[in-house]
Design an enzyme around this catalytic site. Sequence first.
Site, mmCIF file in Angstrom:
data_model
loop_
_atom_site.group_PDB
_atom_site.id
_atom_site.type_symbol
_atom_site.label_atom_id
_atom_site.label_comp_id
_atom_site.label_asym_id
_atom_site.label_seq_id
_atom_site.Cartn_x
_atom_site.Cartn_y
_atom_site.Cartn_z
ATOM 1 N N SER A 170 1.043 -1.002 -0.141
ATOM 2 C CA SER A 170 -0.136 0.039 -0.207
ATOM 3 C C SER A 170 0.560 1.421 -0.224
ATOM 4 C CB SER A 170 -1.205 0.009 0.676
ATOM 5 O OG SER A 170 -0.782 1.728 1.311
ATOM 6 N N TYR B 158 -1.698 -0.038 10.766
ATOM 7 C CA TYR B 158 -1.545 -0.519 9.703
ATOM 8 C C TYR B 158 -0.290 -0.233 8.166
ATOM 9 C CZ TYR B 158 -3.828 -1.031 4.647
ATOM 10 O OH TYR B 158 -4.475 -1.546 3.494
HETATM 11 N N1 LIG Z 1 -9.026 -0.098 -0.997
HETATM 12 C C1 LIG Z 1 -7.913 0.076 -0.720
HETATM 13 O O1 LIG Z 1 -7.431 1.531 -0.306
HETATM 14 C C2 LIG Z 1 -6.332 -0.164 -0.604
HETATM 15 C C3 LIG Z 1 -5.506 0.416 -0.463
HETATM 16 C C4 LIG Z 1 -3.844 0.119 -0.269
HETATM 17 C C5 LIG Z 1 -3.593 -1.472 -0.496
HETATM 18 N N2 LIG Z 1 -5.337 -1.917 -0.322
HETATM 19 C C6 LIG Z 1 -4.770 -3.518 0.203
HETATM 20 O O2 LIG Z 1 -5.473 -4.257 -0.921
HETATM 21 C C7 LIG Z 1 -5.810 -5.412 -0.060
HETATM 22 C C8 LIG Z 1 -7.611 -5.632 -0.396
HETATM 23 O O3 LIG Z 1 -8.336 -5.190 -0.119
HETATM 24 P P1 LIG Z 1 -9.257 -4.468 -0.157
HETATM 25 O O4 LIG Z 1 -9.497 -2.896 -0.741
HETATM 26 O O5 LIG Z 1 -10.397 -5.147 -1.908
HETATM 27 O O6 LIG Z 1 -10.523 -4.587 0.570
HETATM 28 P P2 LIG Z 1 -12.665 -5.505 1.106
HETATM 29 O O7 LIG Z 1 -12.274 -5.582 2.189
HETATM 30 O O8 LIG Z 1 -12.808 -5.125 0.056
HETATM 31 O O9 LIG Z 1 -11.900 -7.280 0.709
HETATM 32 C C9 LIG Z 1 -10.904 -7.534 0.886
HETATM 33 C C10 LIG Z 1 -10.463 -9.293 0.988
HETATM 34 O O10 LIG Z 1 -9.714 -9.802 1.677
HETATM 35 C C11 LIG Z 1 -10.261 -11.009 2.716
HETATM 36 N N3 LIG Z 1 -9.737 -11.393 3.480
HETATM 37 C C12 LIG Z 1 -9.913 -10.496 4.383
HETATM 38 N N4 LIG Z 1 -9.531 -11.453 5.261
HETATM 39 C C13 LIG Z 1 -9.467 -12.478 5.390
HETATM 40 C C14 LIG Z 1 -8.520 -13.966 5.992
HETATM 41 N N5 LIG Z 1 -8.542 -14.059 7.480
HETATM 42 N N6 LIG Z 1 -8.579 -14.839 5.000
HETATM 43 C C15 LIG Z 1 -8.730 -14.602 3.967
HETATM 44 N N7 LIG Z 1 -9.544 -13.658 3.078
HETATM 45 C C16 LIG Z 1 -10.007 -12.358 3.785
HETATM 46 C C17 LIG Z 1 -11.948 -10.585 2.056
HETATM 47 O O11 LIG Z 1 -13.105 -11.855 2.590
HETATM 48 C C18 LIG Z 1 -12.181 -9.537 1.319
HETATM 49 O O12 LIG Z 1 -12.420 -10.670 -0.095
HETATM 50 C C19 LIG Z 1 -5.670 -5.606 1.148
HETATM 51 O O13 LIG Z 1 -4.536 -6.294 1.574
HETATM 52 C C20 LIG Z 1 -5.690 -3.761 1.348
HETATM 53 O O14 LIG Z 1 -4.871 -3.753 2.209
HETATM 54 C C21 LIG Z 1 -6.137 -1.296 -0.038
#
Ligand SMILES: NC(=O)c1ccc[n+]([C@@H]2O[C@H](COP(=O)([O-])OP(=O)(O)OC[C@H]3O[C@@H](n4cnc5c(N)ncnc54)[C@H](O)[C@@H]3O)[C@@H](O)[C@H]2O)c1
Length: 197
Positions: free
Chosen positions: A85, A98
Site C-alpha cells: 500500500s 496498518y
Molecule cells: N482499498 C484501499 O484503499 C486499499 C489501498 C491500498 C491497499 N489495499 C489492500 O488491498 C487488499 C485488498 O483490499 P480491498 O480494498 O479489496 O479490501 P476489501 O475489504 O474490499 O476486501 C478484502 C478481501 O480480503 C478478504 N479477507 C480478509 N481477511 C481475510 C482472511 N483472514 N482470510 C481470507 N480472506 C480474507 C475478504 O474476504 C475480502 O475478499 C488489502 O491487502 C488491502 O490492505 C487496499
Amino acid sequence: MGLGADVSQGVQVREAVARGLAEFGPADVLFNHAGTLIVKPFLDVQEHEWDWLMAVNVKSMYLVTQAVLPQMLAKGAGSIVCTSSISAQYATPGEVVYNASKGACQMFARAIAVEFRDRGIRCNAVAPGFIRTPHGEREMRDLQQMGVDASEAAISLQQGRLCEPEEVARAALFLASDDASFVSGTQLFVDNGFSAV
Ligand SMILES: NC(=O)c1ccc[n+]([C@@H]2O[C@H](COP(=O)([O-])OP(=O)(O)OC[C@H]3O[C@@H](n4cnc5c(N)ncnc54)[C@H](O)[C@@H]3O)[C@@H](O)[C@H]2O)c1
C-alpha cells in the site's frame, strides 16, 4: 472455482493449498492480496487488535507463500505478487498498526525476491493508493470520524481521484506475468502520483 480459507490460520491455508494442488496442479502465480485494516488512535489499540491485523495482513503472506513456494521451486518458475500500500511508506494518523503491517508486506516481498531469485522465483509488491472498495470506503469514513480529512475531495488532491479496483488488478497482472520477467523485488505504486509529491 474458489477454495476458501482464513489466510491467517496455518491449518486452513495448508489444506486449501493442498486441495488446489490436487485439483489444478502446481501454481504459476501467487497473489497475496487478502487484507484488512484498523483505524483508531494508537493509544487505544488493544494487544489482540495488533495480533489480529498482523496475522491477517502479514502472517498470511508467510503462511500462504511457504505453502505454495515448494510447487514453484519444483518446476523452477513462479511469480508472487504481494499487496502492499502507499501506507507502507506514507503514514496516516490512526493507522499505526496498518502502516506497520504494510511496511512488513513490502519488505516481505523484497526478501522473498532476494532469497529465491536464483531458483526462478520473482516476487514483487503492488502498492495502491485509496481504492474504491469496501475497505477503502470504510477507511475514509473511519478516518473522518477521527477528524482526519480523508474525504473524496481531499484524496483527489493527493491522487487525482479514487482508484478503481480494476486499475490495481491490471498492475498486479503485469507483475505476475512474463512481461515482468526482469522485475523482481520492487514495489509498484498504483497511486496516480500520490507518492511522487
Ligand atoms: N482499498 C484501499 O484503499 C486499499 C489501498 C491500498 C491497499 N489495499 C489492500 O488491498 C487488499 C485488498 O483490499 P480491498 O480494498 O479489496 O479490501 P476489501 O475489504 O474490499 O476486501 C478484502 C478481501 O480480503 C478478504 N479477507 C480478509 N481477511 C481475510 C482472511 N483472514 N482470510 C481470507 N480472506 C480474507 C475478504 O474476504 C475480502 O475478499 C488489502 O491487502 C488491502 O490492505 C487496499
